[in-house]
Structures are given as structure tokens and as C-alpha cells.
Design a protein around this motif. Sequence first.
Motif, PDB file in Angstrom:
ATOM      1  N   ARG A 127       0.587  -1.204  -0.105  1.00  0.00           N
ATOM      2  CA  ARG A 127       0.289   0.444  -0.382  1.00  0.00           C
ATOM      3  C   ARG A 127       1.088   1.223  -0.149  1.00  0.00           C
ATOM      4  NH1 ARG A 127      -3.373  -3.265   4.305  1.00  0.00           N
ATOM      5  NH2 ARG A 127      -5.177  -4.194   2.866  1.00  0.00           N
ATOM      6  N   ARG A 130       2.279   1.850  -2.992  1.00  0.00           N
ATOM      7  CA  ARG A 130       1.221   2.347  -4.713  1.00  0.00           C
ATOM      8  C   ARG A 130       1.294   3.625  -4.246  1.00  0.00           C
ATOM      9  NH1 ARG A 130      -4.332   2.308  -4.306  1.00  0.00           N
ATOM     10  NH2 ARG A 130      -4.936   2.394  -6.258  1.00  0.00           N
ATOM     11  N   SER A 179      -4.349 -12.722  -3.916  1.00  0.00           N
ATOM     12  CA  SER A 179      -5.163 -12.280  -2.991  1.00  0.00           C
ATOM     13  C   SER A 179      -4.296 -10.992  -2.236  1.00  0.00           C
ATOM     14  CB  SER A 179      -5.233 -13.040  -2.140  1.00  0.00           C
ATOM     15  OG  SER A 179      -4.011 -13.597  -1.451  1.00  0.00           O
ATOM     16  N   ALA A 181      -2.596  -8.563  -4.186  1.00  0.00           N
ATOM     17  CA  ALA A 181      -2.349  -7.376  -4.969  1.00  0.00           C
ATOM     18  C   ALA A 181      -4.537  -6.851  -4.713  1.00  0.00           C
ATOM     19  CB  ALA A 181      -2.761  -8.422  -5.916  1.00  0.00           C
ATOM     20  N   GLY A 182      -4.350  -8.020  -4.411  1.00  0.00           N
ATOM     21  CA  GLY A 182      -6.284  -7.632  -4.684  1.00  0.00           C
ATOM     22  C   GLY A 182      -6.288  -6.502  -3.688  1.00  0.00           C
ATOM     23  N   ARG A 183      -5.863  -7.338  -2.308  1.00  0.00           N
ATOM     24  CA  ARG A 183      -6.130  -6.025  -0.800  1.00  0.00           C
ATOM     25  C   ARG A 183      -4.919  -5.372  -0.975  1.00  0.00           C
ATOM     26  NH1 ARG A 183      -4.592 -11.002   1.106  1.00  0.00           N
ATOM     27  NH2 ARG A 183      -2.463 -10.374   1.531  1.00  0.00           N
ATOM     28  N   GLY A 185      -4.408  -3.314  -3.906  1.00  0.00           N
ATOM     29  CA  GLY A 185      -5.355  -2.168  -5.098  1.00  0.00           C
ATOM     30  C   GLY A 185      -5.046  -2.533  -6.244  1.00  0.00           C
ATOM     31  N   PHE A 186      -3.631  -2.970  -6.231  1.00  0.00           N
ATOM     32  CA  PHE A 186      -3.325  -3.676  -7.806  1.00  0.00           C
ATOM     33  C   PHE A 186      -4.130  -3.890  -8.134  1.00  0.00           C
ATOM     34  CE2 PHE A 186       0.186  -2.636  -4.913  1.00  0.00           C
ATOM     35  CZ  PHE A 186       0.804  -1.255  -5.734  1.00  0.00           C
ATOM     36  N   THR A 187      -3.980  -4.109  -9.567  1.00  0.00           N
ATOM     37  CA  THR A 187      -5.540  -5.355 -10.715  1.00  0.00           C
ATOM     38  C   THR A 187      -4.983  -5.498 -11.339  1.00  0.00           C
ATOM     39  OG1 THR A 187      -5.878  -3.377 -12.112  1.00  0.00           O
ATOM     40  CG2 THR A 187      -7.179  -2.692 -10.866  1.00  0.00           C
ATOM     41  N   ARG A 188      -3.340  -5.849 -11.218  1.00  0.00           N
ATOM     42  CA  ARG A 188      -2.684  -6.235 -13.151  1.00  0.00           C
ATOM     43  C   ARG A 188      -1.847  -7.191 -12.301  1.00  0.00           C
ATOM     44  NH1 ARG A 188      -1.274  -3.699 -17.826  1.00  0.00           N
ATOM     45  NH2 ARG A 188      -1.012  -5.287 -17.842  1.00  0.00           N
ATOM     46  N   LEU A 202       3.487  -5.785 -10.583  1.00  0.00           N
ATOM     47  CA  LEU A 202       2.364  -5.816 -10.255  1.00  0.00           C
ATOM     48  C   LEU A 202       1.474  -4.175 -10.840  1.00  0.00           C
ATOM     49  CD1 LEU A 202       3.129  -7.053  -7.745  1.00  0.00           C
ATOM     50  CD2 LEU A 202       0.903  -6.942  -6.440  1.00  0.00           C
ATOM     51  N   ARG A 203       0.779  -4.008 -11.117  1.00  0.00           N
ATOM     52  CA  ARG A 203      -0.083  -2.274 -11.874  1.00  0.00           C
ATOM     53  C   ARG A 203      -1.219  -2.318 -11.659  1.00  0.00           C
ATOM     54  NH1 ARG A 203       2.563  -1.103 -16.558  1.00  0.00           N
ATOM     55  NH2 ARG A 203       4.195  -2.191 -16.999  1.00  0.00           N
TER      56      ARG A 203
END
Length: 203
Positions: A127, A130, A179, A181-183, A185-188, A202-203
Motif C-alpha cells: 500500500r 502504491r 489475494s 494484490a487485490g487487498r 489495490g493492484f489490478t494486474r 503488480l500494476r
Amino acid sequence: MIGRLYERSLAGAEVEVEYADGRTAPLDATRWLAPVDGDEAMLSRCHGPTLDVGSGPGRLTVALARRGVAALGVDVTPYAVHLTRRAGGRAICRNVFEPLPGAGRWATALLADGNIGIGGDPDALLRRVRELVRPGGEVIAEVRPPGTAGRVERVRLRGRGLTGTWFTWATVSVSDLGSLAGRTGFTRVEAWKEAGRWFASLR
């Protein structure tokens, strides 16, 4: 004390990592003084300003500078920062959770050599990273092979009469990335292997 022991290891002294369950393993920080097989898997993806988090003696920071890529190393060990600067790279002595130059404008952030485990909380670290990269930016992390159990462990460094304080370090495997990445805020997420090492974007 942790910093002093890490500095000793960088200088070639015998230092070991002690785990809370009693296991020990040698810490040979000198292996990060020179290029490591597989580094190109990260370097080749850095086409814009790059933040090297936990840069150590700066082999990646320096390699990017030599390619003409703007790069900044961030490390909490003064001697490691000194080595980076002496080799021609830019580096600052700071914790990644403290204010950093260019926050929100970095194209790429590197978490090499397992540095995704910094602080023992991969969620909090990702986080934070990011926040440091720009919209559409990329985080490149070195992770453990698929099927490796992710864990958080208490460790400390020991060597030649010195014993550091306990701190936490996390292990993240390819299998954890979806999981995680999803937590954060990364979508790819993309993962690949090179020279026996596993990496993720991670993007």
C-alpha cells in the motif's frame, strides 16, 4: 545494532540470521555487491524513474544509472547508502514509510532480494509503495516459488559478540500474489521465472 551487523556482513564478516524457533542461517550480504544472475529480469522493465526500495549496496540502482535510467536507492543502513553513492548511484538513508522524494511520480518501484518482506507486513508495504508510484506505475518484486508457504517470522542478526534486536520479516510466494494484490489495490499481476528466481509485476 541491526544496521551495524548488516554493515559487518557487507564488509565480509560472519553474521547469521537467527529465527525465533531456533533455526539459524548465514547472512552473506557481500553477494549483493555485484550483479546477480536474473537481475536483468527486473532491470529490463525499468524504463522510467525507478525507486529501489531496500537497495542495500545499490547494485540495481547503479546498474540503472549506467543505463541512463533515473534511479534512487532507499535503505536504512548508512554504510549501504555510502557504497551506492561511491559506485555512482543516488541513494538516501531513510525508511520507506517516511517521506520520500518524488512520491506519487515514480514509474517503477523495485522490491528485489525478497524485500517485499520488509517490516513483516506485505500488505502495508505494498500500500505504501502504491502511494509512491504514479498512476499506471509498476511494482516489481522478487518472490518465492509457487507453493512456498507465506509466513511472517521474528528474526535477529548475530555475529562476533553482537546480537541485534528481534524484528519481523515476511515471506511471499507467487501463490500469495493474487489475494495480496487485490487487498492492496493492484489490478494486474504477472509472474515469471529467470535464472532460478521468481519475479512479479503488480500494476
